[in-house]
Design an enzyme around this catalytic site. Structure first.
Site, short mmCIF file in Angstrom:
data_model
loop_
_atom_site.label_atom_id
_atom_site.label_comp_id
_atom_site.label_asym_id
_atom_site.label_seq_id
_atom_site.Cartn_x
_atom_site.Cartn_y
_atom_site.Cartn_z
N SER A 133 0.85 -1.19 0.00
CA SER A 133 0.00 0.00 0.00
C SER A 133 0.89 1.24 0.00
CB SER A 133 -0.89 0.01 1.25
OG SER A 133 -1.60 1.22 1.38
N TYR A 146 -2.64 -0.19 10.99
CA TYR A 146 -2.68 -0.64 9.59
C TYR A 146 -1.37 -0.31 8.88
CZ TYR A 146 -4.06 -0.88 4.68
OH TYR A 146 -4.12 -1.17 3.32
#
Length: 240
Positions: A133, A146
């Site tokens: 990501s 996260y």
């Protein structure tokens, strides 16, 4: 000549489903893994073995891979796509949300990798694509746990690439920005969800999963002596 087997985790929706459709159209047999069996079967793809597997269940992952290899031959590509994005502040986010992200995003990725890697090393061929990501490269508000898991994905991917480079196995990290998937819906804090949605809309929208699938296919499709180590992509309007 038959196309080689591809394994995709988190294949019931979003990037995983888009990647499954793309590689199926190219003629590859598939092993699709996710908890929602019916969603994978609804894709209606030929030569696709769909198995209801929680990526955190290592024996189940390994059993599914062995079953697929018996049917279709060795795994040539693993797409480690299964993931959870549960946004929150460390001060008040439920601890079980941290644990779930660590189990899925980090340990699940390692379990799937171990299920295919030794045989790839023995053959001297194979590709592992890990879905990271932009949040594996920089921080974002309300993303601390996260972000930690995605930084782990990026660092483990690069370290693994170094470990296996001499064997002919390729390791690729594909790092998207915001993508139109179901991930945000799993966040329990409604205010954070609303703020994220507003941020995404202010950037002119997010990537379509098909665009991420195309990046995966591009990296996989390079000649065997070429490793695209990392692809970072995001909507043009996404500044961060």
């Amino acid at each position: 000549m038959p196309k080689p087997l591809i394994v995709i985790t988190g294949a019931s929706s979003g990037i995983g489903a888009a990647t499954a459709r793309l590689f199926s159209a190219q003629g590859h047999p598939l092993l699709l893994l996710a908890r929602r069996l019916e969603r994978m079967e609804e894709l209606g793809l030929p030569d696709a073995l769909c198995r209801k597997v929680d990526i955190t269940d290592r024996p189940a992952v390994e059993a599914a891979v062995r079953e697929a290899e018996e049917r279709y031959g060795p795994v040539d590509l693993l797409v480690n796509n299964a993931g959870a994005m549960l946004l929150g502040r460390i001060a008040d986010q439920p601890v079980d949300e941290w644990e779930r992200m660590l189990d899925i995003n980090v340990k699940g990725l390692l379990y799937a990798t171990r299920a295919v890697l030794p045989a790839m090393v023995d053959r001297g061929a194979g590709t592992i694509v890990n879905i990271g990501s932009v949040a594996g490269r920089k921080t974002f508000p309300n993303h601390a746990a996260y972000v930690g898991t995605k930084f782990a994905v990026h660092s483990m991917s690069e370290n693994l690439r170094e470990e296996v480079a001499a064997t002919g196995v390729r390791v690729v990290t594909v790092a998207p920005g915001a993508v139109e998937t179901e991930l945000l819906s799993h966040t329990s804090d409604e205010r954070i969800k609303s703020d994220y949605q507003e941020w995404k809309e202010s950037a002119g929208g997010a990537l379509d999963p098909d665009e991420v699938a195309a990046a995966i296919a591009y990296a996989y499709g390079r000649p065997r002596h070429v490793t695209v180590r990392e692809i970072v992509l995001a909507a043009t309007g996404q500044e961060s």
